[in-house]
Design an enzyme around this catalytic site. Structure first.
Site, short mmCIF file in Angstrom:
data_model
loop_
_atom_site.label_atom_id
_atom_site.label_comp_id
_atom_site.label_asym_id
_atom_site.label_seq_id
_atom_site.Cartn_x
_atom_site.Cartn_y
_atom_site.Cartn_z
N ASP A 10 8.02 2.56 -2.13
CA ASP A 10 6.52 2.55 -3.42
C ASP A 10 6.98 3.74 -3.48
OD1 ASP A 10 6.62 3.75 -0.17
OD2 ASP A 10 4.37 4.91 -1.44
N ASP A 30 3.69 2.03 4.46
CA ASP A 30 2.42 2.62 3.96
C ASP A 30 2.41 2.99 2.26
OD1 ASP A 30 1.22 3.62 6.22
OD2 ASP A 30 3.25 4.18 5.87
N ASP A 77 9.53 -0.03 2.89
CA ASP A 77 8.99 0.21 3.42
C ASP A 77 7.73 0.44 3.76
OD1 ASP A 77 7.74 3.79 2.80
OD2 ASP A 77 6.52 2.91 1.97
N1 LIG Z 1 2.46 14.85 7.14
C1 LIG Z 1 2.06 14.78 6.08
N2 LIG Z 1 2.97 13.00 5.85
C2 LIG Z 1 2.10 12.12 5.04
C3 LIG Z 1 1.87 12.71 3.39
N3 LIG Z 1 2.50 11.88 2.49
C4 LIG Z 1 2.57 10.54 3.72
N4 LIG Z 1 2.54 11.43 4.40
C5 LIG Z 1 2.70 9.75 5.89
O1 LIG Z 1 3.72 9.51 5.46
C6 LIG Z 1 3.71 8.59 5.98
C7 LIG Z 1 4.70 7.42 4.62
O2 LIG Z 1 4.76 6.22 4.91
P1 LIG Z 1 6.81 5.30 4.55
O3 LIG Z 1 5.86 3.35 5.77
O4 LIG Z 1 5.76 5.37 3.71
O5 LIG Z 1 7.55 5.96 4.69
C8 LIG Z 1 2.81 8.12 6.15
O6 LIG Z 1 2.32 7.88 7.52
C9 LIG Z 1 2.04 8.89 5.66
O7 LIG Z 1 0.25 9.74 6.14
C10 LIG Z 1 1.66 14.45 3.22
O8 LIG Z 1 1.16 14.68 2.50
N5 LIG Z 1 1.86 14.67 4.45
MG LIG Z 2 5.66 4.39 1.28
#
Ligand SMILES: Nc1nc2c(ncn2[C@@H]2O[C@H](COP(=O)(O)O)[C@@H](O)[C@H]2O)c(=O)[nH]1
Ligand SMILES: [Mg+2]
Length: 604
Positions: free
Chosen positions: A441, A131, A129
């Site tokens: 995570d 983020d 993953d």
């Molecule tokens: N639309 C929303 N996007 C969100 C939220 N919380 C996190 N995020 C986004 O998801 C991805 C996570 O990426 P990963 O690599 O962990 O799969 C990242 O782009 C965040 O900005 C939310 O509440 N709403």
């Molecule tokens: Mg993540």
């Protein structure tokens, strides 16, 4: 209950006085999808055929445990949870197992802990993953951005008073694993049986009576899930949890100032919508893109770790919910060898460390085999999305060539958007789900479904763990003494029960006066032990976090979060790059399970 397989030897002196009066606290796919073999990744087809590589420079793993030295603990200070610089030695060189200096003993905070046996030899592909897994955001800047962006939306778009713009964010206050009771405006920490152990209304702690009165009904057990509750299960949620608590306090003190009809649940819904928009409208991502270093921890050990895995013959892939443009910026930051002034033009060199990259994956839906989401190929330079026939290149209208022309040395790595796990398995030629290890995570988004539904092997990244295990080490004497105090309380209680029994049922000739005075003495001892134990336990927990205590525990029980980690993550560790500290062929074995009846007879 598990005891570490190789417990770190604890040379604790047990010579402290057993008397409760002694001061004791030391400061201490769809199956029908078809793909042609031209998409099989080279590494998946020929494991072990890559050239061996060694990272340059002298990696320096600690040969002994630095925890032997006492370190001052700062009450409630969690900064070291997040401000790590990856697995780098004092000379700032990344450490990997395959370097000449690798393979040494690993610091306790960087170890990989195992819940379920995992033989890396049977893993053919390791996925990541992005983020909060590869990219560890700095909550003091990144979550503050989310907090401020959310408040602006509440004020400008949803009618909340302007004075909210003056509020500030304590990024250390909230922790993962908490549960928001949307209707009551409460924030809860639960144990593994879902008993509420710590509860706050806004920022006001509930008394024991209030807690038991609200959540203590053992006959009607609440599931504590959506829609009435919200789980703070990702670090992305810390800002919204804090803002919710602030709004609860604000509404209680200024009922007329929040928008008409806005009860606690309503305010939560507004916060959630505003946070969601911050993630979608560029509020966060544009700022990160401008200055990634301000918002993301550098971890120079990631690239050597990826190289080592690929050298060992494993395919590597990235599956992220972020879209391509943002993914490219973050991965450039994490993987680039930086120029002297720290800046490098954005390029696609980082793709060499992966076989397949899937962006906009919409996890956890991505993990469902019946998910029929379209898979588009991303043209890296332009970001253009190109239709595919379930991953196979299609002739685009107006063009006779069916292939997407990838230029440069990275043409082996293909970048996609959307699709599902079936596509990924075909692209990587995965025969069985159990051959995949995925590192993420998010318990729900990354780990639970991928393991439960799909059968992937999983590793959870828990950055908070590094400090938690270091503190556990520092507080080992204190915890031992706490246990002894608890035993002492049991012992005194047994004596009291025995005396009361004899007064009631035994020989009428007993000296009642003497027994009564003995009882008084024991009861006063019991009260002192109880108070000492309670106070000491509280102080011990507060060393971990001033409000919520130890992440993985509530009192003597595992926390709900710990329980989820134990159930769903095969492995867990504080940083993704800790994978680079172990052999890529390592057999991870769990510690032995222990039940309460075995504890006094554990063979050390
Ligand atoms: N639309 C929303 N996007 C969100 C939220 N919380 C996190 N995020 C986004 O998801 C991805 C996570 O990426 P990963 O690599 O962990 O799969 C990242 O782009 C965040 O900005 C939310 O509440 N709403
Ligand atoms: Mg993540």
């Amino acid at each position: 209950m598990r005891i570490p397989r190789n417990p770190v030897s604890v040379s604790v002196s047990v010579s402290f006085c057993l008397s409760f009066l002694s001061p004791f606290l030391s400061s201490s796919p769809s199956p029908s999808l078809t793909f042609s073999s031209q998409f099989l990744s080279k590494s998946a087809l020929s494991p072990g055929k890559r050239k061996r590589f060694h990272t340059s420079g002298s990696s320096q793993l600690h040969a002994s445990y630095p925890m032997n030295e006492s370190r001052g603990t700062v009450v409630g200070d969690q900064s070291s949870n997040f401000l790590h610089l990856g697995n780098i030695d004092q000379g700032q060189k990344p450490c990997v197992w395959s370097s000449p200096e690798g393979g040494r003993k690993i610091e306790i905070g960087k170890r990989i802990f195992c819940n379920r046996s995992l033989n890396m030899k049977s893993i053919v592909a390791v996925g990541f993953d992005m983020d909060y897994t590869l990219a560890q955001y700095k909550p003091e800047t990144f979550e503050s951005l989310a907090y401020e962006g959310t408040i602006k939306k509440l004020v400008n778009d949803l009618g909340y008073p302007r004075e909210l713009l003056d509020w500030s964010f304590d990024w250390k206050y909230m922790v993962r694993g908490l549960v928001l009771d949307k209707k009551r405006g409460n924030i809860l920490k639960m144990d593994r049986h879902k008993y509420v152990k710590v509860a706050y209304h806004g920022f006001k702690e509930l008394s024991k009576e209030e807690k038991v009165g609200t959540y203590g009904n053992t006959l009607i057990r609440d599931s504590f899930d959506e829609p009435d509750y919200a789980l703070i299960d990702t670090l992305f949620s810390l800002a919204e949890a804090y803002l919710f608590a602030q709004l609860v306090d604000y509404r209680d003190n200024n009922p007329g100032k929040v928008p008409a009809g806005a009860d606690y649940s309503w305010m939560y819904k507004d916060v959630r919508a505003a946070v969601d928009l911050c993630h979608r409208d560029g509020t966060l991502k544009q700022m990160v893109a401008k200055d990634p270093k301000r918002y993301i921890n550098e971890d120079t050990a990631i690239v050597p770790m990826l190289k080592m895995l690929r050298d060992s013959g494993r395919a590597t892939f990235l599956v992220t919910n972020s879209l391509w443009d943002y993914t490219n910026i973050v991965m450039n930051f994490l993987c680039e060898s930086r120029t002297i002034n720290g800046s490098n033009p954005i390029n696609f060199d980082w793709l060499q460390y992966f076989d397949v990259v899937i962006t906009g994956s919409a996890k956890p839906g991505f993990f469902h085999e019946d998910n029929r989401a379209n898979l588009f190929e991303v043209e890296p330079e332009s970001g253009m999305l190109v239709n595919t026939d379930n991953g196979s290149p299609m002739a685009q209208m107006g063009s006779s060539s069916p292939t997407l022309s990838l230029k440069g040395p990275n043409k082996m790595c293909r970048v996609f958007q959307g699709g599902s796990v079936g596509h990924l398995h075909k692209l990587l030629s995965i025969g069985s789900s159990s051959q995949v290890l995925y590192v993420g995570d998010h318990i729900y988004g990354d780990i639970l479904r991928s393991k439960k539904v799909l059968g992937w092997r999983t590793m959870l990244v828990v950055p908070e763990l590094e400090r938690e295990v270091e503190l556990l080490w520092e507080l080992r004497d204190t915890r031992k003494q706490l246990r002894l105090l608890r035993n002492q309380r049991d012992h005194i209680e047994d004596k009291i029960h025995r005396l009361k029994w004899s007064l009631k049922f035994e020989d009428v000739n007993v000296d009642e006066k003497k027994i009564s005075s003995e009882l008084d003495e024991l009861e006063s001892q019991r009260e002192q032990v109880r108070l000492t134990h309670q106070q000491s336990q509280r102080e011990c927990h507060q060393k971990f976090h001033k409000v919520w205590g130890q992440l993985m525990k509530t009192g003597y029980q595992n926390s709900r979060f710990a329980h989820q980690v134990e159930r769903f993550a095969c492995l867990y560790s504080s940083q993704v790059s800790n994978l680079g500290l172990c052999s890529p062929d390592k057999y991870y074995r769990p510690s032995e399970d222990f039940m309460p009846h075995e504890f006094d007879i554990i063979p050390w």
